[in-house]
Write a protein that holds these residues in place. Structure first.
Motif, PDB file in Angstrom:
ATOM      1  N   MET A   3       0.834  -1.179   0.000  1.00 31.89           N
ATOM      2  CA  MET A   3       0.000   0.000   0.000  1.00 31.89           C
ATOM      3  C   MET A   3       0.879   1.243   0.000  1.00 31.89           C
ATOM      4  O   MET A   3       1.860   1.319   0.746  1.00 31.89           O
ATOM      5  N   ARG A   4       0.528   2.215  -0.813  1.00 33.82           N
ATOM      6  CA  ARG A   4       1.332   3.422  -0.881  1.00 33.82           C
ATOM      7  C   ARG A   4       1.131   4.262   0.382  1.00 33.82           C
ATOM      8  O   ARG A   4      -0.008   4.521   0.774  1.00 33.82           O
ATOM      9  N   PRO A   5       2.230   4.691   1.024  1.00 32.26           N
ATOM     10  CA  PRO A   5       2.130   5.438   2.275  1.00 32.26           C
ATOM     11  C   PRO A   5       1.755   6.900   2.057  1.00 32.26           C
ATOM     12  O   PRO A   5       2.507   7.815   2.404  1.00 32.26           O
ATOM     13  N   VAL A   6       0.609   7.148   1.445  1.00 33.38           N
ATOM     14  CA  VAL A   6       0.147   8.512   1.195  1.00 33.38           C
ATOM     15  C   VAL A   6      -1.315   8.599   1.587  1.00 33.38           C
ATOM     16  O   VAL A   6      -1.975   7.606   1.858  1.00 33.38           O
ATOM     17  N   PHE A  49       0.412  -2.808   6.541  1.00 30.36           N
ATOM     18  CA  PHE A  49       0.637  -2.926   5.109  1.00 30.36           C
ATOM     19  C   PHE A  49       2.122  -2.841   4.791  1.00 30.36           C
ATOM     20  O   PHE A  49       2.830  -1.964   5.283  1.00 30.36           O
ATOM     21  N   GLY A  50       2.571  -3.755   3.957  1.00 28.98           N
ATOM     22  CA  GLY A  50       3.976  -3.820   3.610  1.00 28.98           C
ATOM     23  C   GLY A  50       4.408  -2.707   2.686  1.00 28.98           C
ATOM     24  O   GLY A  50       3.596  -2.011   2.094  1.00 28.98           O
ATOM     25  N   VAL A  51       5.699  -2.579   2.547  1.00 31.97           N
ATOM     26  CA  VAL A  51       6.265  -1.558   1.660  1.00 31.97           C
ATOM     27  C   VAL A  51       6.855  -2.186   0.409  1.00 31.97           C
ATOM     28  O   VAL A  51       7.294  -1.495  -0.493  1.00 31.97           O
ATOM     29  N   ARG A  52       6.885  -3.514   0.351  1.00 33.87           N
ATOM     30  CA  ARG A  52       7.406  -4.203  -0.825  1.00 33.87           C
ATOM     31  C   ARG A  52       6.266  -4.635  -1.727  1.00 33.87           C
ATOM     32  O   ARG A  52       5.122  -4.736  -1.322  1.00 33.87           O
ATOM     33  N   GLY A  53       6.624  -4.959  -2.964  1.00 35.21           N
ATOM     34  CA  GLY A  53       5.613  -5.420  -3.905  1.00 35.21           C
ATOM     35  C   GLY A  53       5.091  -4.276  -4.749  1.00 35.21           C
ATOM     36  O   GLY A  53       5.438  -3.109  -4.569  1.00 35.21           O
ATOM     37  N   ALA A  54       4.227  -4.641  -5.698  1.00 34.62           N
ATOM     38  CA  ALA A  54       3.652  -3.630  -6.590  1.00 34.62           C
ATOM     39  C   ALA A  54       2.798  -2.658  -5.784  1.00 34.62           C
ATOM     40  O   ALA A  54       2.087  -3.059  -4.868  1.00 34.62           O
ATOM     41  N   PRO A  55       2.875  -1.348  -6.096  1.00 37.07           N
ATOM     42  CA  PRO A  55       2.097  -0.373  -5.333  1.00 37.07           C
ATOM     43  C   PRO A  55       0.606  -0.575  -5.535  1.00 37.07           C
ATOM     44  O   PRO A  55       0.147  -0.892  -6.622  1.00 37.07           O
ATOM     45  N   GLY A  56      -0.147  -0.409  -4.481  1.00 38.87           N
ATOM     46  CA  GLY A  56      -1.598  -0.551  -4.545  1.00 38.87           C
ATOM     47  C   GLY A  56      -2.253   0.744  -4.125  1.00 38.87           C
ATOM     48  O   GLY A  56      -1.624   1.795  -4.014  1.00 38.87           O
ATOM     49  N   LEU A  57      -3.539   0.670  -3.839  1.00 38.05           N
ATOM     50  CA  LEU A  57      -4.273   1.841  -3.411  1.00 38.05           C
ATOM     51  C   LEU A  57      -3.883   2.212  -1.985  1.00 38.05           C
ATOM     52  O   LEU A  57      -3.571   1.361  -1.167  1.00 38.05           O
ATOM     53  N   SER A  58      -3.953   3.489  -1.692  1.00 40.68           N
ATOM     54  CA  SER A  58      -3.641   3.964  -0.354  1.00 40.68           C
ATOM     55  C   SER A  58      -4.705   3.503   0.638  1.00 40.68           C
ATOM     56  O   SER A  58      -5.901   3.504   0.322  1.00 40.68           O
ATOM     57  N   PRO A  59      -4.309   3.109   1.867  1.00 39.27           N
ATOM     58  CA  PRO A  59      -5.299   2.793   2.898  1.00 39.27           C
ATOM     59  C   PRO A  59      -6.233   3.966   3.161  1.00 39.27           C
ATOM     60  O   PRO A  59      -7.387   3.770   3.545  1.00 39.27           O
ATOM     61  N   GLY A  60      -5.733   5.188   2.969  1.00 41.29           N
ATOM     62  CA  GLY A  60      -6.589   6.351   3.139  1.00 41.29           C
ATOM     63  C   GLY A  60      -7.736   6.360   2.146  1.00 41.29           C
ATOM     64  O   GLY A  60      -8.885   6.645   2.494  1.00 41.29           O
ATOM     65  N   VAL A  61      -7.430   6.052   0.894  1.00 45.68           N
ATOM     66  CA  VAL A  61      -8.465   5.994  -0.141  1.00 45.68           C
ATOM     67  C   VAL A  61      -9.469   4.887   0.164  1.00 45.68           C
ATOM     68  O   VAL A  61     -10.685   5.084   0.087  1.00 45.68           O
ATOM     69  N   TYR A  91     -14.485  12.946  -7.251  1.00 44.52           N
ATOM     70  CA  TYR A  91     -13.981  14.142  -6.560  1.00 44.52           C
ATOM     71  C   TYR A  91     -13.446  13.743  -5.189  1.00 44.52           C
ATOM     72  O   TYR A  91     -12.336  14.130  -4.796  1.00 44.52           O
ATOM     73  N   ALA A  92     -14.238  12.979  -4.446  1.00 49.01           N
ATOM     74  CA  ALA A  92     -13.838  12.592  -3.093  1.00 49.01           C
ATOM     75  C   ALA A  92     -12.541  11.795  -3.089  1.00 49.01           C
ATOM     76  O   ALA A  92     -11.684  11.986  -2.217  1.00 49.01           O
ATOM     77  N   LEU A  93     -12.381  10.929  -4.068  1.00 48.27           N
ATOM     78  CA  LEU A  93     -11.211  10.055  -4.116  1.00 48.27           C
ATOM     79  C   LEU A  93     -10.027  10.679  -4.839  1.00 48.27           C
ATOM     80  O   LEU A  93      -8.945  10.076  -4.898  1.00 48.27           O
ATOM     81  N   GLY A  94     -10.233  11.861  -5.422  1.00 46.19           N
ATOM     82  CA  GLY A  94      -9.150  12.497  -6.156  1.00 46.19           C
ATOM     83  C   GLY A  94      -8.824  11.769  -7.444  1.00 46.19           C
ATOM     84  O   GLY A  94      -7.645  11.648  -7.817  1.00 46.19           O
ATOM     85  N   ALA A  95      -9.844  11.279  -8.142  1.00 45.84           N
ATOM     86  CA  ALA A  95      -9.646  10.474  -9.350  1.00 45.84           C
ATOM     87  C   ALA A  95      -9.902  11.283 -10.614  1.00 45.84           C
ATOM     88  O   ALA A  95     -10.700  12.222 -10.624  1.00 45.84           O
ATOM     89  N   GLU A  96      -9.229  10.904 -11.681  1.00 46.99           N
ATOM     90  CA  GLU A  96      -9.501  11.492 -12.991  1.00 46.99           C
ATOM     91  C   GLU A  96     -10.895  11.074 -13.459  1.00 46.99           C
ATOM     92  O   GLU A  96     -11.406  10.027 -13.054  1.00 46.99           O
ATOM     93  N   LEU A  97     -11.494  11.863 -14.329  1.00 48.72           N
ATOM     94  CA  LEU A  97     -12.821  11.530 -14.850  1.00 48.72           C
ATOM     95  C   LEU A  97     -12.800  10.227 -15.642  1.00 48.72           C
ATOM     96  O   LEU A  97     -13.813   9.528 -15.724  1.00 48.72           O
ATOM     97  N   THR A  98     -11.650   9.886 -16.193  1.00 52.96           N
ATOM     98  CA  THR A  98     -11.525   8.668 -16.989  1.00 52.96           C
ATOM     99  C   THR A  98     -11.097   7.459 -16.167  1.00 52.96           C
ATOM    100  O   THR A  98     -10.910   6.375 -16.719  1.00 52.96           O
ATOM    101  N   ASP A  99     -10.951   7.622 -14.862  1.00 53.44           N
ATOM    102  CA  ASP A  99     -10.501   6.516 -14.006  1.00 53.44           C
ATOM    103  C   ASP A  99     -11.498   5.366 -14.057  1.00 53.44           C
ATOM    104  O   ASP A  99     -12.708   5.572 -13.962  1.00 53.44           O
ATOM    105  N   THR A 100     -11.004   4.145 -14.210  1.00 51.39           N
ATOM    106  CA  THR A 100     -11.867   2.969 -14.354  1.00 51.39           C
ATOM    107  C   THR A 100     -12.055   2.195 -13.047  1.00 51.39           C
ATOM    108  O   THR A 100     -12.624   1.105 -13.048  1.00 51.39           O
ATOM    109  N   GLY A 101     -11.570   2.732 -11.946  1.00 51.12           N
ATOM    110  CA  GLY A 101     -11.817   2.105 -10.660  1.00 51.12           C
ATOM    111  C   GLY A 101     -10.881   0.941 -10.363  1.00 51.12           C
ATOM    112  O   GLY A 101      -9.790   0.836 -10.918  1.00 51.12           O
TER     113      GLY A 101
END
Length: 265
Positions: A3-6, A49-61, A91-101
């Motif tokens: 998980m990305r630490p942001v 949440f680990g810091v290794r591996g492919a980055p995933g969604l933030s726990p905050g999101v 808007y709440a999640l800070g996503a682009e309009l084209t984001d596919t979830g």
């Protein structure tokens, strides 16, 4: 996956413009983002949440998605669908309009990780504390007690959705493979009304009593189908239909009162 630490990502300018135009008076998701964004950060979850591996969604999101999901009584699939099609959710999640979830299974894995690390209350305690400091709720009282049940409530919604979908999948498979046999086992108009649309295509009952009743109905229908499929006079291949076999695995478990349909056959 790590998980990305942001915290919450910055809201894209185009998303802001469209959301403000679509919701000039705001919405729940927009107000949560504007007033409570600092609650949904990743630092409190660092130990889970680990810091290794492919980055995933933030726990905050994922925390924000879960809070909105609980507030509106949505299953995981409904919550993810809203994140894709609803402008105020983007808007709440800070996503682009084209984001596919993202895949709905991410939410269940997120909850499981929190539970495994004793962090079920982290985000809700932070949310309650922030609201208390802002004068939005009074200290103590029912709000704090209720915060402990959020993850359990979301999990129950998903189990209810799975229950209905397992019956519907079996009915659809049998309607193709053995329509005449199926028509002799069920009340076709009643089942068509109950299982015609996908279970995640409508809102779940609002009260726990109605949800319990719906779960009971799903269970009775599943048991009736299993008993019919494994009856002595049923074609042997009926219970070999994959959706029917999965239905029995999901619902028809052996009990202390004796074997369930198909045991020992």
């Amino acid at each position: 996956m790590s998980m990305r630490p942001v915290g919450l990502p910055e809201i894209p300018e185009q998303t802001v413009a469209v959301a403000r135009a679509a919701f000039p008076k705001g919405s729940l998701a927009i107000r949560v983002r504007d007033r409570l964004a600092e609650v949904f950060v990743a630092e409190p979850f660092a130990g889970a949440f680990g810091v290794r591996g492919a980055p995933g969604l933030s726990p905050g999101v994922l925390s924000l998605v879960t809070v909105l999901q609980f507030a509106e009584d949505l299953t995981d699939r409904q919550a993810v669908a809203m994140a894709v099609r609803a402008i105020d959710r983007k808007y709440a999640l800070g996503a682009e309009l084209t984001d596919t979830g993202f895949d709905a299974s991410v939410l269940s894995r997120f909850r499981a990780r929190l539970a495994d690390n004793g962090m079920e209350r982290v985000v809700f305690d932070r949310l309650l504390e922030h609201c208390k400091d802002a004068g939005l709720v009074v200290a103590g009282g029912k709000q704090r007690t209720d915060s402990t049940h959020v993850i359990s409530a979301v999990r129950d919604l998903n189990r209810l959705e799975l229950a209905g979908e397992s019956v519907r999948a079996a009915l659809e498979a049998l309607a193709v493979a053995a329509p005449i046999w199926l028509a002799g086992q069920i009340d076709v108009p009643e089942f068509a009304e109950r299982y015609g649309p996908r279970t995640d295509g409508w809102r779940m009952p609002s009260s726990q009593a109605k949800r319990d009743r719906l779960a009971q109905v799903f269970g009775q229908d599943a048991l009736a189908l299993c008993r019919a499929a494994w009856a002595e006079d049923a074609p042997v291949w009926i219970h070999e239909v994959e959706a029917v076999h999965l239905l029995r695995q999901s619902w028809c478990r052996p009990t202390s009162s004796g074997p369930m349909p198909g045991d020992g056959r």
